[in-house]
Design a protein around this motif. Structure first.
Motif, PDB file in Angstrom:
ATOM      1  N   LEU A  47      16.870  25.839  34.212  1.00  0.00           N
ATOM      2  CA  LEU A  47      15.416  25.804  34.139  1.00  0.00           C
ATOM      3  C   LEU A  47      14.947  25.225  32.809  1.00  0.00           C
ATOM      4  CD1 LEU A  47      12.674  26.411  35.393  1.00  0.00           C
ATOM      5  CD2 LEU A  47      12.857  28.726  34.493  1.00  0.00           C
ATOM      6  N   LYS A  48      15.575  25.609  31.712  1.00  0.00           N
ATOM      7  CA  LYS A  48      15.188  25.091  30.386  1.00  0.00           C
ATOM      8  C   LYS A  48      15.351  23.574  30.334  1.00  0.00           C
ATOM      9  CE  LYS A  48      14.564  28.920  27.844  1.00  0.00           C
ATOM     10  NZ  LYS A  48      13.212  29.368  27.894  1.00  0.00           N
ATOM     11  N   LYS A  49      16.452  23.074  30.883  1.00  0.00           N
ATOM     12  CA  LYS A  49      16.679  21.629  30.891  1.00  0.00           C
ATOM     13  C   LYS A  49      15.618  20.922  31.726  1.00  0.00           C
ATOM     14  CE  LYS A  49      21.608  21.787  30.093  1.00  0.00           C
ATOM     15  NZ  LYS A  49      22.931  21.406  30.557  1.00  0.00           N
ATOM     16  N   ILE A  50      15.301  21.485  32.869  1.00  0.00           N
ATOM     17  CA  ILE A  50      14.298  20.876  33.738  1.00  0.00           C
ATOM     18  C   ILE A  50      12.928  20.920  33.081  1.00  0.00           C
ATOM     19  CG2 ILE A  50      13.101  21.088  35.956  1.00  0.00           C
ATOM     20  CD1 ILE A  50      15.838  21.987  37.121  1.00  0.00           C
ATOM     21  N   GLU A  51      12.593  22.023  32.437  1.00  0.00           N
ATOM     22  CA  GLU A  51      11.317  22.114  31.727  1.00  0.00           C
ATOM     23  C   GLU A  51      11.216  21.038  30.645  1.00  0.00           C
ATOM     24  OE1 GLU A  51      11.486  26.204  30.461  1.00  0.00           O
ATOM     25  OE2 GLU A  51      10.183  26.861  32.100  1.00  0.00           O
ATOM     26  N   ALA A  52      12.306  20.829  29.910  1.00  0.00           N
ATOM     27  CA  ALA A  52      12.310  19.807  28.853  1.00  0.00           C
ATOM     28  C   ALA A  52      12.160  18.405  29.447  1.00  0.00           C
ATOM     29  CB  ALA A  52      13.593  19.910  28.039  1.00  0.00           C
ATOM     30  N   LEU A  53      12.842  18.150  30.552  1.00  0.00           N
ATOM     31  CA  LEU A  53      12.729  16.847  31.197  1.00  0.00           C
ATOM     32  C   LEU A  53      11.316  16.630  31.738  1.00  0.00           C
ATOM     33  CD1 LEU A  53      16.176  16.793  33.029  1.00  0.00           C
ATOM     34  CD2 LEU A  53      15.462  15.270  31.172  1.00  0.00           C
ATOM     35  N   CYS A  54      10.724  17.681  32.265  1.00  0.00           N
ATOM     36  CA  CYS A  54       9.334  17.589  32.740  1.00  0.00           C
ATOM     37  C   CYS A  54       8.396  17.277  31.583  1.00  0.00           C
ATOM     38  CB  CYS A  54       8.908  18.894  33.409  1.00  0.00           C
ATOM     39  SG  CYS A  54       9.537  19.144  35.067  1.00  0.00           S
ATOM     40  N   GLN A  55       8.576  17.967  30.491  1.00  0.00           N
ATOM     41  CA  GLN A  55       7.717  17.757  29.330  1.00  0.00           C
ATOM     42  C   GLN A  55       7.860  16.319  28.832  1.00  0.00           C
ATOM     43  OE1 GLN A  55       8.277  20.484  26.083  1.00  0.00           O
ATOM     44  NE2 GLN A  55       6.336  19.907  25.155  1.00  0.00           N
ATOM     45  N   GLU A  56       9.085  15.838  28.802  1.00  0.00           N
ATOM     46  CA  GLU A  56       9.340  14.465  28.362  1.00  0.00           C
ATOM     47  C   GLU A  56       8.632  13.462  29.264  1.00  0.00           C
ATOM     48  OE1 GLU A  56      13.274  11.904  28.624  1.00  0.00           O
ATOM     49  OE2 GLU A  56      13.447  13.482  27.115  1.00  0.00           O
ATOM     50  N   LYS A  57       8.590  13.768  30.558  1.00  0.00           N
ATOM     51  CA  LYS A  57       7.973  12.870  31.531  1.00  0.00           C
ATOM     52  C   LYS A  57       6.465  13.109  31.673  1.00  0.00           C
ATOM     53  CE  LYS A  57       9.258  10.839  35.917  1.00  0.00           C
ATOM     54  NZ  LYS A  57      10.088   9.678  35.666  1.00  0.00           N
ATOM     55  N   GLY A  58       5.977  14.193  31.061  1.00  0.00           N
ATOM     56  CA  GLY A  58       4.545  14.481  31.107  1.00  0.00           C
ATOM     57  C   GLY A  58       4.074  15.085  32.419  1.00  0.00           C
ATOM     58  N   ASP A 103      26.540  24.004  30.467  1.00  0.00           N
ATOM     59  CA  ASP A 103      26.098  25.138  29.656  1.00  0.00           C
ATOM     60  C   ASP A 103      25.439  24.706  28.359  1.00  0.00           C
ATOM     61  OD1 ASP A 103      26.838  27.112  31.397  1.00  0.00           O
ATOM     62  OD2 ASP A 103      28.806  27.420  30.502  1.00  0.00           O
ATOM     63  N   GLU A 104      25.882  23.593  27.795  1.00  0.00           N
ATOM     64  CA  GLU A 104      25.283  23.156  26.542  1.00  0.00           C
ATOM     65  C   GLU A 104      24.002  22.392  26.835  1.00  0.00           C
ATOM     66  OE1 GLU A 104      27.590  19.167  25.360  1.00  0.00           O
ATOM     67  OE2 GLU A 104      28.837  20.940  25.467  1.00  0.00           O
ATOM     68  N   PRO A 105      23.050  22.456  25.922  1.00  0.00           N
ATOM     69  CA  PRO A 105      21.781  21.767  26.143  1.00  0.00           C
ATOM     70  C   PRO A 105      21.974  20.255  26.230  1.00  0.00           C
ATOM     71  CG  PRO A 105      21.681  23.197  24.206  1.00  0.00           C
ATOM     72  CD  PRO A 105      23.087  23.183  24.679  1.00  0.00           C
ATOM     73  N   ALA A 106      21.245  19.642  27.113  1.00  0.00           N
ATOM     74  CA  ALA A 106      21.259  18.189  27.205  1.00  0.00           C
ATOM     75  C   ALA A 106      20.692  17.611  25.923  1.00  0.00           C
ATOM     76  CB  ALA A 106      20.419  17.731  28.409  1.00  0.00           C
ATOM     77  N   LYS A 107      21.100  16.393  25.582  1.00  0.00           N
ATOM     78  CA  LYS A 107      20.639  15.798  24.334  1.00  0.00           C
ATOM     79  C   LYS A 107      19.116  15.686  24.306  1.00  0.00           C
ATOM     80  CE  LYS A 107      21.491  11.157  26.025  1.00  0.00           C
ATOM     81  NZ  LYS A 107      22.301   9.983  25.943  1.00  0.00           N
ATOM     82  N   GLU A 108      18.492  15.483  25.469  1.00  0.00           N
ATOM     83  CA  GLU A 108      17.036  15.398  25.516  1.00  0.00           C
ATOM     84  C   GLU A 108      16.403  16.728  25.126  1.00  0.00           C
ATOM     85  OE1 GLU A 108      18.982  14.512  28.107  1.00  0.00           O
ATOM     86  OE2 GLU A 108      18.679  12.360  28.324  1.00  0.00           O
ATOM     87  N   VAL A 109      17.001  17.815  25.570  1.00  0.00           N
ATOM     88  CA  VAL A 109      16.475  19.143  25.248  1.00  0.00           C
ATOM     89  C   VAL A 109      16.543  19.367  23.742  1.00  0.00           C
ATOM     90  CG1 VAL A 109      16.824  21.624  25.537  1.00  0.00           C
ATOM     91  CG2 VAL A 109      17.098  20.101  27.492  1.00  0.00           C
ATOM     92  N   VAL A 110      17.668  19.018  23.149  1.00  0.00           N
ATOM     93  CA  VAL A 110      17.844  19.195  21.714  1.00  0.00           C
ATOM     94  C   VAL A 110      16.828  18.348  20.950  1.00  0.00           C
ATOM     95  CG1 VAL A 110      19.434  18.842  19.779  1.00  0.00           C
ATOM     96  CG2 VAL A 110      20.271  19.816  21.919  1.00  0.00           C
ATOM     97  N   LEU A 111      16.647  17.105  21.361  1.00  0.00           N
ATOM     98  CA  LEU A 111      15.692  16.227  20.679  1.00  0.00           C
ATOM     99  C   LEU A 111      14.263  16.744  20.800  1.00  0.00           C
ATOM    100  CD1 LEU A 111      17.102  12.724  21.672  1.00  0.00           C
ATOM    101  CD2 LEU A 111      17.171  13.802  19.424  1.00  0.00           C
ATOM    102  N   ILE A 112      13.898  17.228  21.966  1.00  0.00           N
ATOM    103  CA  ILE A 112      12.546  17.759  22.155  1.00  0.00           C
ATOM    104  C   ILE A 112      12.339  18.999  21.291  1.00  0.00           C
ATOM    105  CG2 ILE A 112      11.028  18.911  23.831  1.00  0.00           C
ATOM    106  CD1 ILE A 112      12.140  16.886  25.910  1.00  0.00           C
TER     107      ILE A 112
END
Length: 79
Positions: free
Chosen positions: A3-14, A61-70
């Motif tokens: 869910l955290k990864k998807i939330e970050a990807l959503c935020q990145e995509k607006g 299990d580890e955060p995607a690089k996009e999540v870390v950058l966000i």
């Protein structure tokens, strides 16, 4: 973690999760439910395809690089 990864990807995509569910043809509230239960493979595939990432990236299990950058961006923009 999914869910955290998807939330970050959503935020990145607006977009928000409700819009993602609608765009992917997934029932309302389904993705938020993945915080406590495992997603069905077909729904996870739809989300991965929408964002152009492999399903494995959402499952790692580890955060995607996009999540870390966000997260880093949020920390620096709050200052």
């Amino acid at each position: 973690m999914i869910l955290k990864k998807i939330e970050a990807l959503c935020q990145e995509k607006g977009i928000n999760i409700s819009k993602l569910e609608k765009e992917c043809g997934i029932g309302n509230g389904t993705i938020r439910g993945w915080e406590k239960s495992s997603p069905r493979a077909d729904n996870l595939k739809k989300v991965a395809s929408y964002f152009g990432v492999p399903m494995e990236e959402l499952l790692e299990d580890e955060p995607a690089k996009e999540v870390v950058l966000i997260q880093k961006y949020r920390c620096t923009s709050d200052r």
